[in-house]
Design an enzyme around this catalytic site. Structure first.
Site, PDB file in Angstrom:
ATOM      1  N   GLU A  81       0.754  -1.253  -0.021  1.00 19.60           N
ATOM      2  CA  GLU A  81      -0.011   0.037   0.255  1.00 19.60           C
ATOM      3  C   GLU A  81       0.942   1.249   0.058  1.00 19.60           C
ATOM      4  O   GLU A  81       0.436   2.299   0.332  1.00 19.60           O
ATOM      5  CB  GLU A  81      -0.758  -0.027   1.096  1.00 19.60           C
ATOM      6  CG  GLU A  81      -0.474  -0.042   2.695  1.00 19.60           C
ATOM      7  CD  GLU A  81      -1.292   0.098   3.533  1.00 19.60           C
ATOM      8  OE1 GLU A  81      -1.904   0.938   3.754  1.00 19.60           O
ATOM      9  OE2 GLU A  81      -1.520  -1.049   4.497  1.00 19.60           O
ATOM     10  N   CYS A 113      -3.413  -3.482   4.544  1.00 15.13           N
ATOM     11  CA  CYS A 113      -2.645  -4.616   4.893  1.00 15.13           C
ATOM     12  C   CYS A 113      -3.021  -6.025   4.650  1.00 15.13           C
ATOM     13  O   CYS A 113      -2.522  -7.047   4.601  1.00 15.13           O
ATOM     14  CB  CYS A 113      -2.397  -4.731   6.446  1.00 15.13           C
ATOM     15  SG  CYS A 113      -1.768  -3.320   7.265  1.00 15.13           S
ATOM     16  N   SER A 206     -10.688   2.406  14.029  1.00 16.30           N
ATOM     17  CA  SER A 206      -9.871   1.324  13.577  1.00 16.30           C
ATOM     18  C   SER A 206      -9.961  -0.059  14.294  1.00 16.30           C
ATOM     19  O   SER A 206      -9.843  -1.274  13.836  1.00 16.30           O
ATOM     20  CB  SER A 206      -8.521   1.735  12.835  1.00 16.30           C
ATOM     21  OG  SER A 206      -7.645   1.694  13.724  1.00 16.30           O
ATOM     22  N   HIS A 244      -2.753 -10.189  12.638  1.00 18.10           N
ATOM     23  CA  HIS A 244      -2.195  -8.961  12.094  1.00 18.10           C
ATOM     24  C   HIS A 244      -1.838  -8.277  13.053  1.00 18.10           C
ATOM     25  O   HIS A 244      -2.364  -7.914  14.011  1.00 18.10           O
ATOM     26  CB  HIS A 244      -3.210  -8.293  11.035  1.00 18.10           C
ATOM     27  CG  HIS A 244      -2.653  -6.894  10.670  1.00 18.10           C
ATOM     28  ND1 HIS A 244      -1.694  -6.489  10.099  1.00 18.10           N
ATOM     29  CD2 HIS A 244      -3.358  -5.640  10.825  1.00 18.10           C
ATOM     30  CE1 HIS A 244      -1.452  -5.401  10.114  1.00 18.10           C
ATOM     31  NE2 HIS A 244      -2.516  -4.886  10.240  1.00 18.10           N
ATOM     32  N   ASN A 287       4.929  -1.757  12.699  1.00 14.76           N
ATOM     33  CA  ASN A 287       3.772  -2.080  11.753  1.00 14.76           C
ATOM     34  C   ASN A 287       4.415  -2.109  10.401  1.00 14.76           C
ATOM     35  O   ASN A 287       4.989  -0.970  10.030  1.00 14.76           O
ATOM     36  CB  ASN A 287       2.581  -1.075  11.553  1.00 14.76           C
ATOM     37  CG  ASN A 287       1.197  -1.788  11.068  1.00 14.76           C
ATOM     38  OD1 ASN A 287       1.499  -2.835  10.268  1.00 14.76           O
ATOM     39  ND2 ASN A 287       0.231  -1.083  10.953  1.00 14.76           N
TER      40      ASN A 287
HETATM   41  P1  HMG Z   1      -3.859   6.735  21.657  1.00 12.87           P
HETATM   42  O1  HMG Z   1      -5.310   7.197  21.364  1.00 12.87           O
HETATM   43  O2  HMG Z   1      -2.927   7.995  21.724  1.00 12.87           O
HETATM   44  O3  HMG Z   1      -3.647   5.780  22.930  1.00 12.87           O
HETATM   45  O4  HMG Z   1      -3.164   5.730  20.233  1.00 12.87           O
HETATM   46  P2  HMG Z   1      -4.754   5.296  23.880  1.00 12.87           P
HETATM   47  O5  HMG Z   1      -4.939   6.511  24.942  1.00 12.87           O
HETATM   48  O6  HMG Z   1      -5.580   4.384  23.275  1.00 12.87           O
HETATM   49  O7  HMG Z   1      -3.553   4.288  24.851  1.00 12.87           O
HETATM   50  C1  HMG Z   1      -3.073   3.084  24.239  1.00 12.87           C
HETATM   51  C2  HMG Z   1      -2.881   2.066  25.311  1.00 12.87           C
HETATM   52  O8  HMG Z   1      -2.046   2.464  26.153  1.00 12.87           O
HETATM   53  C3  HMG Z   1      -3.926   2.167  26.267  1.00 12.87           C
HETATM   54  O9  HMG Z   1      -4.295   0.583  26.394  1.00 12.87           O
HETATM   55  C4  HMG Z   1      -3.886   2.733  27.225  1.00 12.87           C
HETATM   56  O10 HMG Z   1      -4.583   2.501  28.836  1.00 12.87           O
HETATM   57  C5  HMG Z   1      -2.366   2.667  27.430  1.00 12.87           C
HETATM   58  P3  HMG Z   1      -5.798  -0.296  26.203  1.00 12.87           P
HETATM   59  O11 HMG Z   1      -6.803   0.470  26.893  1.00 12.87           O
HETATM   60  O12 HMG Z   1      -5.934   0.015  24.706  1.00 12.87           O
HETATM   61  O13 HMG Z   1      -5.538  -1.464  26.698  1.00 12.87           O
HETATM   62  N1  HMG Z   1      -1.548   3.414  28.252  1.00 12.87           N
HETATM   63  C6  HMG Z   1      -0.579   2.966  29.011  1.00 12.87           C
HETATM   64  N2  HMG Z   1       0.023   1.808  29.605  1.00 12.87           N
HETATM   65  C7  HMG Z   1       1.094   1.860  30.258  1.00 12.87           C
HETATM   66  N3  HMG Z   1       1.547   2.950  30.983  1.00 12.87           N
HETATM   67  C8  HMG Z   1       1.092   4.167  30.610  1.00 12.87           C
HETATM   68  C9  HMG Z   1      -0.140   4.330  29.845  1.00 12.87           C
HETATM   69  N4  HMG Z   1      -0.731   5.189  29.121  1.00 12.87           N
HETATM   70  C10 HMG Z   1      -1.697   4.834  28.416  1.00 12.87           C
HETATM   71  N5  HMG Z   1       1.739   5.273  31.207  1.00 12.87           N
HETATM   72  C11 HMG Z   1      -3.949   4.308  18.588  1.00 12.87           C
HETATM   73  C12 HMG Z   1      -3.666   4.643  20.103  1.00 12.87           C
HETATM   74  C13 HMG Z   1      -4.095   2.669  18.339  1.00 12.87           C
HETATM   75  C14 HMG Z   1      -5.433   4.733  18.282  1.00 12.87           C
HETATM   76  C15 HMG Z   1      -3.032   5.005  17.765  1.00 12.87           C
HETATM   77  O14 HMG Z   1      -1.692   4.702  18.067  1.00 12.87           O
HETATM   78  C16 HMG Z   1      -3.249   4.851  16.309  1.00 12.87           C
HETATM   79  O15 HMG Z   1      -4.201   5.603  15.780  1.00 12.87           O
HETATM   80  N6  HMG Z   1      -2.560   3.848  15.734  1.00 12.87           N
HETATM   81  C17 HMG Z   1      -2.795   3.813  14.034  1.00 12.87           C
HETATM   82  C18 HMG Z   1      -3.996   2.896  13.905  1.00 12.87           C
HETATM   83  C19 HMG Z   1      -3.950   1.201  14.335  1.00 12.87           C
HETATM   84  O16 HMG Z   1      -2.920   0.731  14.516  1.00 12.87           O
HETATM   85  N7  HMG Z   1      -5.125   0.730  14.187  1.00 12.87           N
HETATM   86  C20 HMG Z   1      -4.974  -0.629  14.616  1.00 12.87           C
HETATM   87  C21 HMG Z   1      -6.353  -1.474  13.926  1.00 12.87           C
HETATM   88  S1  HMG Z   1      -6.660  -0.964  12.151  1.00 12.87           S
HETATM   89  C22 HMG Z   1      -5.283  -2.179  11.341  1.00 12.87           C
HETATM   90  O17 HMG Z   1      -4.592  -2.851  12.064  1.00 12.87           O
HETATM   91  C23 HMG Z   1      -4.708  -1.792  10.031  1.00 12.87           C
HETATM   92  C24 HMG Z   1      -3.678  -1.060   9.822  1.00 12.87           C
HETATM   93  O18 HMG Z   1      -2.444  -1.932  10.015  1.00 12.87           O
HETATM   94  C25 HMG Z   1      -3.486  -0.393   8.312  1.00 12.87           C
HETATM   95  C26 HMG Z   1      -3.790  -1.195   7.199  1.00 12.87           C
HETATM   96  O19 HMG Z   1      -4.566  -2.183   7.071  1.00 12.87           O
HETATM   97  O20 HMG Z   1      -3.282  -0.959   6.293  1.00 12.87           O
HETATM   98  C27 HMG Z   1      -3.499   0.093  10.902  1.00 12.87           C
END
Ligand code: HMG
Length: 396
Positions: A81, A113, A206, A244, A287
């Site tokens: 991609e 992906c 997502s 994934h 990733n």
């Molecule tokens: P965010 O919103 O900044 O983070 O970004 P958050 O507030 O959700 O925190 C993440 C985790 O850290 C949470 O854990 C917090 O509790 C924890 P969870 O509740 O999820 O279990 N946390 C801590 N842990 C330990 N010590 C601390 C602390 N503070 C917080 N101090 C988000 C997270 C995934 C939204 C962001 O990184 C993002 O947008 N990433 C990109 C999108 C993505 O990867 N999505 C995955 C599904 S889609 C997919 O897999 C397809 C893809 O590969 C693309 C394709 O297909 O081509 C992405």
């Protein structure tokens, strides 16, 4: 006829960013990235690396590992991609760099992906149908994951390629014909507009889309396999589950969801046993989009201490947008030793850490890579040199 993976090759950039350093630079607690997302390091390519060079390096490793001649390849598909041209496929560059035969069908596939899995499933059917006539398919998943600096997606970047040799001599993993479940749905969870080098994402949505797709594909797999029912959790029929991996925590969420669907009241208890080994390498690379699930499979085969010979592995591929597939394979005798012999973990250990200012410089420089004039100095080993007359130049 048994069909599946005969060999695998992996390429990652020689440089990486430590996620704890990135967290501190962004004013975030390091625990959020390292424990909260489950990522320790992310691969960051320098300016002489692109989707083509990663793909070519991984493909060469797969061919060498199987002692396969370029003339044996009758089909080359690159799933990506993050291609380098609107028209010319990455696969054409790879064909040239590897010296593949002109009697080889080559093209590129795209579905976020999932693009690599689409290519793999097509290749499996090409071999099963008899169209291959004894030749092999080379499927390469290659990407450079890029989100905006300072965005929530930034710590979930990475880069790398996984190449798979697909044939009727599947000495690594037999992929089971007919045992596959698909789920697809038009959603706007992650995308990259034509004008942007950075992916855009509705992050938390997502995650939900991924989990919905897992549920749909897992149910479809169970129907296709026709072996539902029986005692215990359905997923205990697998010796390992490979999801994934956009970041390690996503695999944990996926596994929790899948075990809950199985009716498991303690859905996290089986995580280390069924999933842990597949995350060793992804947690150090980040990733890599199309290749992420296949890097996790390589990680499992390379680092699982128990003998997986004859055991079934469940594979879940997800591509935003979306399309997902749950399928399964059976690990073959000697597969783990052959993947270990690739020395992937040692290669990861030899990479160089970038400071955050160095990483930010690289990210800025990468924005203009497509127009960078080709350097005169000759490099070697599949490196991107720049462009001349609007044509990309690669060192072989
Ligand atoms: P965010 O919103 O900044 O983070 O970004 P958050 O507030 O959700 O925190 C993440 C985790 O850290 C949470 O854990 C917090 O509790 C924890 P969870 O509740 O999820 O279990 N946390 C801590 N842990 C330990 N010590 C601390 C602390 N503070 C917080 N101090 C988000 C997270 C995934 C939204 C962001 O990184 C993002 O947008 N990433 C990109 C999108 C993505 O990867 N999505 C995955 C599904 S889609 C997919 O897999 C397809 C893809 O590969 C693309 C394709 O297909 O081509 C992405």
């Amino acid at each position: 006829m048994q069909v599946g993976l005969e060999a695998i090759g992996v390429a990652v950039p020689d440089t990486y960013v430590e996620l704890a350093d990135l967290a501190m630079a962004r004013g975030v607690a390091p625990g959020k990235y390292v424990d909260g997302l489950g990522v320790t390091r992310m691969g960051v390519p320098l300016v002489d690396e692109d989707t083509v060079t990663l793909a070519a390096r991984a493909a060469r490793m797969a061919l060498e590992s199987a002692r396969c001649s370029p003339d044996d390849i009758g089909l080359l598909v690159v799933g990506t991609e993050t291609a380098v041209d609107h028209s010319k496929p990455v696969a054409s560059y790879v064909q040239g760099l590897l010296g593949l035969s002109t009697r080889c069908r080559i093209f590129e596939t795209k579905h976020a992906c999932y693009g690599g899995t689409a290519a793999l499933q097509m290749a499996l059917d090409w071999v099963r149908s008899g169209s291959a006539k004894g030749r092999k398919a080379l499927i390469v998943c290659s990407d450079i994951a890029r989100y905006g600096v300072g965005t929530p997606g930034e710590p979930t970047q990475g880069a790398g390629a996984v190449a798979m040799l697909v044939s009727d001599h599947p000495s690594l993993v037999v992929l089971e014909a007919g045992k596959t479940g698909v789920y697809s749905k038009d959603v706007m969870d992650f995308w990259r507009p034509l004008y942007s080098k950075d992916a855009l994402v509705d992050g938390h949505y997502s995650v939900q889309c991924y989990l919905d797709a897992l549920e749909g594909a897992y149910r479809a797999y169970q129907e296709a396999a026709g072996d539902a029912g029986g005692e215990g959790a359905y997923s205990d029929r697998f010796a390992a589950l490979v999801y994934h991996v956009p970041y390690g925590k996503m695999s944990r969420k996926a596994h929790r969801h899948l075990r809950t669907l199985d009716g498991d009241a303690a859905p996290d208890a089986s995580f280390d046993r069924l999933v842990g080994h597949s995350l060793v390498m992804p947690s150090q690379v980040g990733n890599i989009y199309t290749g992420s699930m296949y890097l996790a499979l390589a990680s499992l085969l390379s680092s699982a201490p128990e003998d997986l010979t004859g055991k079934r592995v469940g594979l879940f591929s997800y591509g935003s947008g979306s399309c997902a597939e749950f399928f399964s394979g059976v690990v073959q005798d000697g597969a783990q030793a052959r993947v270990k012999a690739l020395g992937l973990e040692a290669k990861l250990a030899r990479r160089r850490a970038l400071s955050i200012p160095e990483y930010e410089d690289v990210m800025r420089a990468r924005e203009h890579l497509d127009e960078r004039p080709a350097a005169d100095a000759a490099g070697s080993g599949f490196r991107y040199q720049g462009t001349r007359d609007h044509k990309r130049i690669y060192a072989t």
